[in-house]
Enzyme design. Sequence first.
Site, mmCIF file in Angstrom:
data_model
loop_
_atom_site.group_PDB
_atom_site.id
_atom_site.type_symbol
_atom_site.label_atom_id
_atom_site.label_comp_id
_atom_site.label_asym_id
_atom_site.label_seq_id
_atom_site.Cartn_x
_atom_site.Cartn_y
_atom_site.Cartn_z
ATOM 1 N N GLY A 153 0.866 -1.191 0.000
ATOM 2 C CA GLY A 153 0.000 0.000 0.000
ATOM 3 C C GLY A 153 0.894 1.229 0.000
ATOM 4 N N ARG A 175 -3.738 -8.953 -1.246
ATOM 5 C CA ARG A 175 -4.815 -9.885 -1.587
ATOM 6 C C ARG A 175 -5.030 -9.900 -3.095
ATOM 7 N NH1 ARG A 175 -8.901 -7.464 2.668
ATOM 8 N NH2 ARG A 175 -7.907 -5.630 1.761
ATOM 9 N N THR A 234 6.602 -2.939 10.967
ATOM 10 C CA THR A 234 6.235 -1.585 11.393
ATOM 11 C C THR A 234 4.728 -1.382 11.205
ATOM 12 O OG1 THR A 234 6.676 -0.656 9.194
ATOM 13 C CG2 THR A 234 8.494 -0.578 10.773
ATOM 14 N N SER A 235 3.964 -2.506 11.092
ATOM 15 C CA SER A 235 2.516 -2.331 10.872
ATOM 16 C C SER A 235 1.772 -2.370 12.211
ATOM 17 C CB SER A 235 2.006 -3.373 9.876
ATOM 18 O OG SER A 235 2.102 -4.680 10.378
ATOM 19 N N ARG A 236 1.332 -3.574 12.626
ATOM 20 C CA ARG A 236 0.740 -3.741 13.947
ATOM 21 C C ARG A 236 1.256 -5.065 14.502
ATOM 22 N NH1 ARG A 236 -0.155 0.871 13.880
ATOM 23 N NH2 ARG A 236 -2.144 1.985 13.917
ATOM 24 N N GLU A 265 0.954 -4.283 23.031
ATOM 25 C CA GLU A 265 1.581 -3.006 23.329
ATOM 26 C C GLU A 265 0.894 -2.303 24.492
ATOM 27 O OE1 GLU A 265 2.660 -1.667 19.235
ATOM 28 O OE2 GLU A 265 2.358 0.271 20.173
ATOM 29 N N HIS A 283 7.296 1.976 18.994
ATOM 30 C CA HIS A 283 6.282 2.459 18.043
ATOM 31 C C HIS A 283 6.610 3.881 17.545
ATOM 32 C CE1 HIS A 283 1.885 1.552 16.819
ATOM 33 N NE2 HIS A 283 2.452 2.368 15.934
#
Length: 317
Positions: A153, A175, A234-236, A265, A283
Amino acid sequence: MQKISVTYKLPEEGLRLLRRYDLKVNAEDRFLSKPELIDFAYNADALITLLSDQIDREVIERLENLKVIANYAVGFNNIDIVAAKERGVVVTNTPGVLTEATADLTMALILATTRRLVEGDRFVRRGLFDGWKPELLLGVSLKDRVLGIIGLGRIGKAVVQRAKAFGMKVVYHNRMPASKKEEKALSVEYKSLEDLLKLSDVVSVHVPLTKETRHLIGSSRLKLMKPTGVLINTSRGAVIDEQALIQFLRERRIFAAGLDVFENEPEIPYALRELDNVVLLPHLGSATRETRMEMALMVARNVIAVLNGKRPPNRVV
Ligand code: NAP
């Protein structure tokens, strides 16, 4: 006068735009518990939240006047968007303005892990450096290595641009594949998730956290990675099964990991903290002064639009 509640102090540039409303900012340097948040935002027309605020159905239902929840983040997995939609509450986020900063930090983690920067720093501080040695703290070169981007993205694409400057080849998984034109422009190749994991020297995760992506990378997929492979997130945090990752790092079944985000977290398991083949950051993806200021302006504009009966620029639902 319409009321705006802000759960944590944001950069002044954004708050300034909101001072013509009845603005209430949590002035304490701590997060609010759920009952505190409900109490604090009671009667608010607009609520500005951080990703650490769990805005679940109960919170949404208790805040009866609420028209908008403006999240100070691009991810919005902390908000029950189904409940918000049902109650007619608009949800907004801050896409785009944090793309470059997060891609920079991803690159920093790629370099820190492959070149063992943090280990090197600890080594020097412990007074262990007694001269240049041919095989001291050897890492992995990036040129001609394969970077696998999971989630091509905004941030994933910005990482591609940086990785290309280091001479890396890039494969990706979404996807749905991107258009041939876009693949050509970025010089990237689509792979199944399994093939990407097998092929890549560095795997970098950039998908949002959803029901579908929770534990997307668990034991069975970590097994596919090369023993010399590096995993960057570095996303979640919850996109990776943290316990499985700890086991793989401990048993040296992958070379290293670089993590900016964690499953629970801000709790970080001791078992992860004691490993030397993982770089851990609190983060920091969007943590540049410029980016946080832009994000504050963006949440303010989203709130103002909704309070004026207009469509906000960054509506999620
Ligand atoms: P984005 O532009 O929406 O990109 C997300 C990408 O993930 C899309 O290309 C999407 O493509 C893909 N994707 C979604 N679900 C997938 C799945 N199940 N399997 C494979 N690919 C999937 O989002 P972004 O702005 O790049 O941000 C990405 C995430 O980074 C955010 O959601 C946020 O959680 C995180 N983030 C973290 C920080 C930080 O401080 N560390 C800062 C900013 C953002 P398809 O829909 O085609 O699959």
